[in-house]
Design a protein around this motif. Structure first.
Motif, PDB file in Angstrom:
ATOM      1  N   UNK A 232      -2.156 116.103 123.922  1.00 17.62           N
ATOM      2  CA  UNK A 232      -2.608 117.766 123.831  1.00 17.62           C
ATOM      3  C   UNK A 232      -4.158 117.619 124.451  1.00 17.62           C
ATOM      4  N   UNK A 233      -4.807 116.777 123.898  1.00 16.44           N
ATOM      5  CA  UNK A 233      -6.043 116.389 124.328  1.00 16.44           C
ATOM      6  C   UNK A 233      -6.191 116.406 125.862  1.00 16.44           C
ATOM      7  N   UNK A 234      -5.431 115.262 126.236  1.00 17.78           N
ATOM      8  CA  UNK A 234      -5.334 114.865 127.761  1.00 17.78           C
ATOM      9  C   UNK A 234      -5.142 116.106 128.741  1.00 17.78           C
ATOM     10  N   UNK A 235      -4.132 116.869 128.262  1.00 19.20           N
ATOM     11  CA  UNK A 235      -3.670 118.015 129.010  1.00 19.20           C
ATOM     12  C   UNK A 235      -5.007 119.263 128.802  1.00 19.20           C
ATOM     13  N   UNK A 236      -5.485 119.232 127.975  1.00 20.04           N
ATOM     14  CA  UNK A 236      -6.610 120.256 127.852  1.00 20.04           C
ATOM     15  C   UNK A 236      -7.953 119.604 128.807  1.00 20.04           C
ATOM     16  N   UNK A 237      -7.899 118.458 128.734  1.00 19.80           N
ATOM     17  CA  UNK A 237      -9.176 117.927 129.902  1.00 19.80           C
ATOM     18  C   UNK A 237      -8.374 118.063 131.260  1.00 19.80           C
ATOM     19  N   UNK A 238      -7.099 117.730 131.608  1.00 21.60           N
ATOM     20  CA  UNK A 238      -6.613 118.043 132.979  1.00 21.60           C
ATOM     21  C   UNK A 238      -6.910 119.468 133.315  1.00 21.60           C
ATOM     22  N   UNK A 239      -6.273 120.355 132.376  1.00 17.06           N
ATOM     23  CA  UNK A 239      -6.389 121.962 132.840  1.00 17.06           C
ATOM     24  C   UNK A 239      -7.862 122.164 133.063  1.00 17.06           C
ATOM     25  N   UNK A 240      -8.537 121.787 132.292  1.00 16.69           N
ATOM     26  CA  UNK A 240      -9.830 122.439 132.352  1.00 16.69           C
ATOM     27  C   UNK A 240     -10.967 121.707 133.560  1.00 16.69           C
ATOM     28  N   UNK A 241     -10.449 120.763 133.945  1.00 14.14           N
ATOM     29  CA  UNK A 241     -10.918 119.955 135.116  1.00 14.14           C
ATOM     30  C   UNK A 241     -10.537 120.797 136.523  1.00 14.14           C
ATOM     31  N   UNK A 242      -9.083 121.079 136.412  1.00 17.48           N
ATOM     32  CA  UNK A 242      -8.747 121.830 137.418  1.00 17.48           C
ATOM     33  C   UNK A 242      -9.261 123.179 137.880  1.00 17.48           C
ATOM     34  N   UNK A 243      -9.405 124.058 136.365  1.00 12.56           N
ATOM     35  CA  UNK A 243     -10.124 125.059 136.769  1.00 12.56           C
ATOM     36  C   UNK A 243     -11.605 125.326 137.022  1.00 12.56           C
ATOM     37  N   UNK A 244     -12.244 124.120 136.714  1.00 16.50           N
ATOM     38  CA  UNK A 244     -13.732 124.053 136.827  1.00 16.50           C
ATOM     39  C   UNK A 244     -13.754 123.862 138.491  1.00 16.50           C
TER      40      UNK A 244
ATOM     41  N   UNK B 224       2.962 123.038 129.002  1.00 13.61           N
ATOM     42  CA  UNK B 224       3.162 124.517 129.685  1.00 13.61           C
ATOM     43  C   UNK B 224       2.412 125.438 128.580  1.00 13.61           C
ATOM     44  N   UNK B 225       2.870 125.296 127.304  1.00 14.04           N
ATOM     45  CA  UNK B 225       2.068 126.089 126.388  1.00 14.04           C
ATOM     46  C   UNK B 225       0.596 125.957 126.308  1.00 14.04           C
ATOM     47  N   UNK B 226       0.068 124.927 126.465  1.00 14.00           N
ATOM     48  CA  UNK B 226      -1.292 124.653 126.495  1.00 14.00           C
ATOM     49  C   UNK B 226      -2.025 125.428 127.830  1.00 14.00           C
ATOM     50  N   UNK B 227      -1.415 125.031 129.031  1.00  9.41           N
ATOM     51  CA  UNK B 227      -1.734 125.673 130.178  1.00  9.41           C
ATOM     52  C   UNK B 227      -1.887 127.256 130.147  1.00  9.41           C
ATOM     53  N   UNK B 228      -0.809 127.727 129.410  1.00  4.06           N
ATOM     54  CA  UNK B 228      -0.646 129.388 129.301  1.00  4.06           C
ATOM     55  C   UNK B 228      -1.901 129.811 128.541  1.00  4.06           C
ATOM     56  N   UNK B 229      -2.161 129.019 127.561  1.00  2.97           N
ATOM     57  CA  UNK B 229      -3.286 129.466 126.675  1.00  2.97           C
ATOM     58  C   UNK B 229      -4.741 129.555 127.707  1.00  2.97           C
ATOM     59  N   UNK B 230      -4.921 128.556 128.285  1.00  3.36           N
ATOM     60  CA  UNK B 230      -6.018 128.399 129.280  1.00  3.36           C
ATOM     61  C   UNK B 230      -5.876 129.317 130.410  1.00  3.36           C
ATOM     62  N   UNK B 231      -4.823 129.791 130.739  1.00  4.61           N
ATOM     63  CA  UNK B 231      -4.640 130.942 131.775  1.00  4.61           C
ATOM     64  C   UNK B 231      -5.124 132.161 131.070  1.00  4.61           C
ATOM     65  N   UNK B 232      -5.281 132.482 129.743  1.00  2.00           N
ATOM     66  CA  UNK B 232      -5.896 133.708 128.966  1.00  2.00           C
ATOM     67  C   UNK B 232      -7.529 133.438 129.262  1.00  2.00           C
ATOM     68  N   UNK B 233      -7.898 132.093 129.051  1.00  2.00           N
ATOM     69  CA  UNK B 233      -9.270 131.906 129.223  1.00  2.00           C
ATOM     70  C   UNK B 233      -9.795 132.073 130.817  1.00  2.00           C
ATOM     71  N   UNK B 234      -8.906 131.774 131.556  1.00  2.00           N
ATOM     72  CA  UNK B 234      -9.446 132.156 132.843  1.00  2.00           C
ATOM     73  C   UNK B 234      -9.395 133.598 132.951  1.00  2.00           C
TER      74      UNK B 234
ATOM     75  N   UNK C   6      -6.486 111.152 139.498  1.00  2.00           N
ATOM     76  CA  UNK C   6      -5.792 112.206 138.742  1.00  2.00           C
ATOM     77  C   UNK C   6      -5.563 111.674 137.180  1.00  2.00           C
ATOM     78  N   UNK C   7      -5.912 112.541 136.173  1.00  2.00           N
ATOM     79  CA  UNK C   7      -5.574 111.918 134.844  1.00  2.00           C
ATOM     80  C   UNK C   7      -3.960 111.867 134.521  1.00  2.00           C
ATOM     81  N   UNK C   8      -3.267 112.914 135.178  1.00  2.20           N
ATOM     82  CA  UNK C   8      -1.750 112.866 135.097  1.00  2.20           C
ATOM     83  C   UNK C   8      -1.214 112.304 136.597  1.00  2.20           C
TER      84      UNK C   8
END
Length: 298
Positions: free
Chosen positions: A91-103, A172-182, A232-234
C-alpha cells in the motif's frame, strides 16, 4: 503487479495509526454491517456521514495519538522488495507511485501537486471530517487532505462484496482515493454542494471521475520513473491485474451493492454510480492516460 526490488520507499507518505485508539464516534450507532454503510460510502469522500465535502474545522488527535504520529510497522517498509512481500508495504509503494505520477502530471500543466498522507488505522479513526469506523470503508477527507484505510476492508471487499481481490484491486482503491485528492486540488469538489444522491447527481459524477483518475494512473504506472532510481517503481502489470481492478470497480457499483443487500436497486439513492459506469470510467482513464478525458461533469 511487481515492484522494483531496489526502489527506495518513502514511508513519510503513510501515517500508521493501527492499534491506536480512535476516540468517540460521530456517526450513527447500531448494528450496521459494511453492506449497509457501503451504500453511502465506498471509496468516497463524504456523502453525509462525515462533515461537508469541503471539510469543517479541525479534529483533536485521539488519546495516545499525536498529529502525524507513526508506529514502527510501515517504517520497516524500505524497498520495493518489501512491497513485494507485505500488504502494508505494498500500500505504501502504491501511494508513492500514485503521488509521483500526479506530481509530474501537475508539473506538466504548470500546476503544483501537494502530497497527501495516507492514514492506516484499525477499527476507528478521528479526522478533520469527523470520526469514522472501519465499516465506512476507505475514504478521503478534504478537510485534512488525507486518505484513510483500514486494511481489513480488502478482506471485506472479497467476502461481503464479492470482489476477487488481490494486490491490484487494492491498488485501484488507493488510486481512487487519491483521485479525490486531485479533485480537491483542482477545485472539483466544490461542484458537488448538496447534490449528493441520484444517478445523475454531482456525487456520482465525482466518484466516476475518481475512478477515471485511477485508470489514468494505471496507464502510466509502469512508465513513470521514481526520482530515487530513475526507474518506475512498478515494473510489471498483467492483464490479470487490470481484470482484478475492473472486478473491484464492478463490485462497488451502487446497483450491485443494493442488489446484494436488498434484492433490488434504487437509482434515486445512488452516490457512486452503477457497476457499468464505474468500470467504464476506469477503462476510459486506463486507455487514454489523460486527465482531460475524465470530464464526467461534461
Amino acid at each position: 503487479m511487481q515492484f522494483d526490488d531496489d526502489a527506495q520507499l518513502d514511508d513519510s507518505q503513510v501515517q500508521d495509526r493501527r492499534g491506536i485508539p480512535g476516540g468517540g464516534l460521530a456517526i450513527g450507532g447500531g448494528a450496521v454491517g459494511i453492506l449497509g454503510l457501503v451504500l453511502a460510502l465506498v471509496f468516497g469522500f463524504d456523502p453525509g456521514l462525515l462533515n461537508s465535502v469541503t471539510g469543517s474545522g479541525g479534529s483533536k488527535p485521539a488519546a495516545g495519538q499525536t498529529a502525524g504520529s507513526t508506529d514502527q510497522q510501515t517504517s520497516t517498509c524500505k524497498t520495493g522488495a518489501d512491497a513485494n512481500k507485505r500488504q502494508d508495504c505494498r500500500i505504501l509503494a502504491v501511494v508513492n507511485s500514485v503521488q509521483n505520477y500526479w506530481q509530474g502530471d501537475f508539473a506538466s500543466r504548470g500546476r503544483q501537486y501537494s502530497p497527501a498522507p495516507t492514514v492506516l488505522f484499525t477499527d476507528r479513526v478521528q479526522t478533520a471530517c469527523g470520526a469514522a469506523t472501519s465499516a465506512v470503508g476507505p475514504f478521503y477527507c478534504p478537510g485534512d487532505h488525507k486518505a484513510y484505510f483500514d486494511l481489513g476492508f480488502f478482506n471485506d471487499m472479497t467476502r461481503q462484496l464479492g470482489a476477487q481481490g488481490g494486490p491490484f484491486a487494492e491498488a485501484y482503491v488507493v488510486a481512487h482515493e487519491y483521485g479525490h485528492h486531485v479533485q480537491t486540488l483542482l477545485g472539483t469538489m466544490a461542484k458537488v454542494g448538496n447534490d449528493r444522491q441520484g444517478a445523475d447527481s454531482a456525487s456520482v459524477k465525482l466518484e466516476l471521475q475518481a475512478d477515471c483518475y485511477a485508470g489514468v494512473w494505471t496507464h502510466h504506472a509502469t512508465t513513470t520513473p521514481q526520482a530515487s532510481t530513475g526507474r518506475p517503481l512498478i515494473t510489471k502489470l498483467t492483464d490479470e491485474d487490470i481484470a482484478r481492478a475492473l472486478d473491484a470497480a464492478e463490485s462497488v457499483g451502487d446497483d450491485r451493492i443494493q442488489q446484494r443487500a436488498t434484492g433490488k436497486t434504487n437509482p434515486e439513492t445512488w452516490t457512486h454510480g452503477s457497476s457499468a459506469q464505474r468500470t467504464q470510467w476506469f477503462t476510459t482513464g486506463y486507455r487514454t492516460g489523460d486527465l482531460t478525458k475524465c470530464n464526467t461533469f461534461g
